[in-house]
Write a protein that holds these residues in place. Structure first.
Motif, PDB file in Angstrom:
ATOM      1  N   UNK A 115      38.640  48.259  41.451  1.00  0.00           N
ATOM      2  CA  UNK A 115      37.527  47.833  41.718  1.00  0.00           C
ATOM      3  C   UNK A 115      37.811  47.034  40.374  1.00  0.00           C
ATOM      4  N   UNK A 116      38.528  47.304  39.471  1.00  0.00           N
ATOM      5  CA  UNK A 116      38.906  46.900  38.432  1.00  0.00           C
ATOM      6  C   UNK A 116      39.721  45.569  38.598  1.00  0.00           C
ATOM      7  N   UNK A 117      41.171  46.409  39.564  1.00  0.00           N
ATOM      8  CA  UNK A 117      42.580  44.843  39.706  1.00  0.00           C
ATOM      9  C   UNK A 117      41.567  43.986  40.621  1.00  0.00           C
ATOM     10  N   UNK A 118      40.685  44.848  41.161  1.00  0.00           N
ATOM     11  CA  UNK A 118      40.036  43.080  41.958  1.00  0.00           C
ATOM     12  C   UNK A 118      39.496  42.641  41.172  1.00  0.00           C
ATOM     13  N   UNK A 119      37.897  42.985  40.281  1.00  0.00           N
ATOM     14  CA  UNK A 119      37.550  41.694  39.098  1.00  0.00           C
ATOM     15  C   UNK A 119      38.632  41.242  38.299  1.00  0.00           C
ATOM     16  N   UNK A 120      39.724  41.676  38.128  1.00  0.00           N
ATOM     17  CA  UNK A 120      40.784  41.126  36.683  1.00  0.00           C
ATOM     18  C   UNK A 120      41.498  39.559  37.994  1.00  0.00           C
ATOM     19  N   UNK A 129      29.389  49.017  37.832  1.00  0.00           N
ATOM     20  CA  UNK A 129      29.941  48.785  36.719  1.00  0.00           C
ATOM     21  C   UNK A 129      31.201  48.182  36.421  1.00  0.00           C
ATOM     22  N   UNK A 130      32.315  48.172  37.365  1.00  0.00           N
ATOM     23  CA  UNK A 130      33.487  46.910  37.228  1.00  0.00           C
ATOM     24  C   UNK A 130      33.030  45.749  37.533  1.00  0.00           C
ATOM     25  N   UNK A 131      31.939  45.271  38.884  1.00  0.00           N
ATOM     26  CA  UNK A 131      31.887  44.149  38.941  1.00  0.00           C
ATOM     27  C   UNK A 131      31.099  43.313  38.429  1.00  0.00           C
ATOM     28  N   UNK A 132      29.957  43.986  37.759  1.00  0.00           N
ATOM     29  CA  UNK A 132      29.349  43.371  37.182  1.00  0.00           C
ATOM     30  C   UNK A 132      29.870  42.901  34.998  1.00  0.00           C
ATOM     31  N   UNK A 133      30.930  43.285  35.478  1.00  0.00           N
ATOM     32  CA  UNK A 133      31.974  43.862  34.043  1.00  0.00           C
ATOM     33  C   UNK A 133      32.642  42.427  34.330  1.00  0.00           C
ATOM     34  N   UNK A 151      22.229  50.211  36.833  1.00  0.00           N
ATOM     35  CA  UNK A 151      22.028  51.247  35.580  1.00  0.00           C
ATOM     36  C   UNK A 151      23.620  51.068  35.303  1.00  0.00           C
ATOM     37  N   UNK A 152      24.173  51.614  36.095  1.00  0.00           N
ATOM     38  CA  UNK A 152      25.817  51.030  35.641  1.00  0.00           C
ATOM     39  C   UNK A 152      26.209  49.652  35.861  1.00  0.00           C
ATOM     40  N   UNK A 153      25.738  48.725  36.438  1.00  0.00           N
ATOM     41  CA  UNK A 153      26.420  48.053  36.515  1.00  0.00           C
ATOM     42  C   UNK A 153      26.227  47.054  34.473  1.00  0.00           C
ATOM     43  N   UNK A 154      24.371  47.296  34.469  1.00  0.00           N
ATOM     44  CA  UNK A 154      24.499  46.352  32.980  1.00  0.00           C
ATOM     45  C   UNK A 154      25.327  47.222  31.655  1.00  0.00           C
ATOM     46  N   UNK A 155      25.771  48.214  32.401  1.00  0.00           N
ATOM     47  CA  UNK A 155      26.835  49.142  31.481  1.00  0.00           C
ATOM     48  C   UNK A 155      27.888  48.209  31.747  1.00  0.00           C
ATOM     49  N   UNK A 156      28.976  47.117  32.589  1.00  0.00           N
ATOM     50  CA  UNK A 156      29.601  47.218  32.476  1.00  0.00           C
ATOM     51  C   UNK A 156      29.491  45.855  31.632  1.00  0.00           C
ATOM     52  N   UNK A 157      28.526  45.380  31.887  1.00  0.00           N
ATOM     53  CA  UNK A 157      27.995  43.889  31.464  1.00  0.00           C
ATOM     54  C   UNK A 157      28.711  44.337  29.612  1.00  0.00           C
TER      55      UNK A 157
END
Ligand code: FAD
Length: 402
Positions: free
Chosen positions: A39-44, A97-101, A265-271
């Motif tokens: 997912x991190x690579x997808x976001x990048x 987490x990764x997507x909200x990052x 909870x996880x998404x906010x952590x990503x941001x």
């Protein structure tokens, strides 16, 4: 005089790596790490290069919907026989987490589809409903939304006015829902409405049903990449097979919100992680008074506090995920983490903005977008104060909001 041109964000390399000060990676399985890295690579690849432009234009990047389907973020915890990922709760958390990052608007779309549309169909629906909708929702061939909030009933959805009456072979639905993520672009809506006996039930409404219309809320300063709108029902004849048979009362709708809050909870952590990493790198490169600003104590204090905040939130998320995997996470535990982590992310983003100085408000960096997005994240799925009151009720046994 020639205007200064900023390097567009899309021309920058997204070299994000998440901070891991307490070696929390040691607590993750190989599958968790694989999911996170995919997912991190997808976001990048797919989100970072375009997100700023879409946010400036206040437009939802519709082309990402089938791509979200391809990488398996829709319905990650739904069993594979219905097209879901069959993954555990920590994998799902790491995905959000990764997507909200990348952007909270993108994570909102994924949360709604997974936790507020696929979850209720899977949990409260018939086998026919599961087979009809879940595989298409998982692939991103179909997008859903969740209609609970009304213009006059936000924190108090139990007072909703949207209602339906039973006719011989259909239900007649009337009312409206406001502030609904994905409303203008959704193919189906999970709608919560009161029946003839005053009981709240869940219905699946399909776009194209006569009397059902949607419109978009414009001029948002927050979640600009997310499509938000209104659902209007004027004498909509809903086939009887579209009721969710196992959804009884407000508690069923709240159960869905619990799933979505967990993702937040996880998404906010990503941001927060993104803001921290951007600020850390900026502080090392930015020279003032002949030294990198990272060498000044006041900047180090901010970075140290940001990392402390993030580390605590990481531990909270991981533990909540393990409780959820064992089906032991309570509503109040999830409220505690949602409230804590969103406030934490707002604090971290605010520190980052200060470290970046003027650049902190520029679209060349993601900080201001995250700050604005987090304003909505703090409000939806139950406001910051409502999460606190849920905790207060748990502690004292005396609900202060009823
Ligand atoms: P209100 O309920 O009017 O609250 C206003 C203030 O009063 C808040 O600070 C609140 O904490 C406080 N307050 C209220 N009651 C009490 C009390 N008893 N004690 C103390 N303080 C109190 N809803 C959906 O159904 N589906 C969606 O997809 C969806 N997406 C959204 C997307 C965005 C971008 C936004 C901004 C909202 C979305 N919402 C959605 C709506 C969201 O869930 C509501 O905005 C939220 O529940 C708060 O309701 P409200 O805005 O009406 O605020």
């Amino acid at each position: 005089m020639q205007a200064t041109t900023l390097t567009p964000l899309r021309n920058k390399v997204d070299s994000f790596e998440s901070p891991d000060f307490y070696c929390i990676d040691d607590l993750l399985t190989a599958e968790h790490k694989l999911v996170r890295s995919a997912v991190r690579n997808f976001v990048k690849r797919e989100i970072t290069p375009i997100v700023e432009e879409y946010a400036q234009r206040a437009e939802f990047p519709m082309q990402l919907v089938p791509k979200f389907g391809q990488i398996g973020v829709f319905g990650a915890t739904i069993p594979t026989e219905y097209g879901g990922g069959g993954l555990d709760q920590i994998s799902y958390g790491l995905m959000t987490q990764e997507i909200e990052r990348g952007d909270s608007g993108m994570r909102s779309c994924v949360s709604v589809q997974s936790s507020l549309v696929m979850y209720p169909i899977y949990t409260f629906g018939t086998e026919e409903q599961r087979k009809k909708y879940l595989p298409r929702l998982a692939k991103g061939e179909m997008l859903g939304c969740f209609g609970l909030t009304e213009a006059n009933h936000g924190s108090d959805p139990g007072s909703m006015e949207t209602n339906f009456i039973e006719r011989s072979d259909y239900y007649l639905l009337n009312g409206s829902k406001l502030w609904i993520t994905n409303a203008p672009i959704a193919d189906i809506a999970i709608v919560w409405a009161r029946n003839d006996q005053g009981k709240i039930r869940g219905l699946i409404i399909e776009r194209g049903m006569e009397g059902f219309s949607t419109s978009e809320i414009k001029n948002k300063w927050s979640l600009r990449t997310s499509s938000t709108g209104e659902l209007v029902f004027q004498d909509v004849q809903v086939p009887k097979e579209n009721i969710l048979p196992e959804a009884y009362g407000l508690k069923s709708a709240l159960k869905c919100l619990e799933q979505a809050r967990y993702g937040i909870c996880w998404g906010a952590l990503g941001a927060a992680m993104e803001c921290y990493e951007v600020a850390r790198r900026y502080a090392l490169e930015r020279i003032q008074f002949n030294r990198p600003i990272a060498s000044y104590q006041l900047v180090q204090k901010k970075l140290a506090e940001m990392l402390t905040d993030i580390t605590q939130a990481q531990l909270l998320c991981w533990r909540l995920g393990t409780l959820k995997n064992d089906d032991k996470a309570t509503n109040a535990q999830i409220s505690l983490a949602k409230r804590n982590n969103v406030e934490m992310a707002q604090r971290v983003a605010s520190h980052a903005r200060q470290i970046l100085g003027a650049m902190g408000i520029s679209g060349e960096y993601p900080i201001m977008r995250h700050i604005m997005n987090l304003e909505s994240v703090s409000t939806y799925e139950g406001t910051h104060d409502i999460q606190l009151l849920i905790l207060g009720a748990e502690i004292t046994g005396m609900p202060a909001f009823k």
